[in-house]
Design a protein around this motif. Structure first.
Motif: not given
Length: 145
Positions: A99-126
């Protein structure tokens, strides 16, 4: 417990652009007799390696929106030609749309906790293959996706 990494995908306009770029790079590697692996090189090595390698993914931000993820296979530390420590994040070349989730620009990479990650889109719902990217972006900005 797994931990993810989030990174901006600079210079890429769409998920399809990234898929085509990776496919081209993998084919070039195969033709030149090199290992056909997709990787992304960063300056900093994640310190929480065990958590990242316990089912973590690299979430890509494209045009201000998290749009997909790729499972992380391993982290290879190395020293480049200039003597600088680097980390090669080796990725499974499978693109899992999220699922799309807005993010502001940042440098490098960041850790992302599982609970903050957007859910996957099922193929049938793509719906992402039929809905124009601009409309998806507007709906995501409104929190409707």
């Amino acid at each position: 417990m797994s931990l993810h990494i989030i990174k901006l995908c600079v210079g890429v306009e769409t998920v399809e652009d990234l898929e085509a770029y990776v496919a081209e790079r993998l084919e070039l590697a195969r033709r030149s007799g090199q290992a056909a692996e997709q990787s992304h090189v960063t300056r900093m090595t994640p310190r929480r390696t065990a958590e990242v390698l316990d089912g973590g993914s690299l979430y890509w931000v494209i045009k201000g929106q998290v749009q997909l993820r790729q499972p992380i296979l391993r982290l290879d530390e190395f020293v480049d030609a200039e003597g600088i420590d680097r980390c090669r994040i080796v990725l499974d070349p499978v693109f899992i749309r999220t699922r799309w989730q807005p993010r502001r620009p940042f440098q490098g990479w960041r850790y992302l906790k599982p609970e903050d990650a957007p859910p996957d889109i099922a193929a049938e719902d793509d719906w992402s293959t039929t809905m124009p990217p601009q409309l998806q972006r507007e709906l995501a900005d409104l929190g409707l996706l």
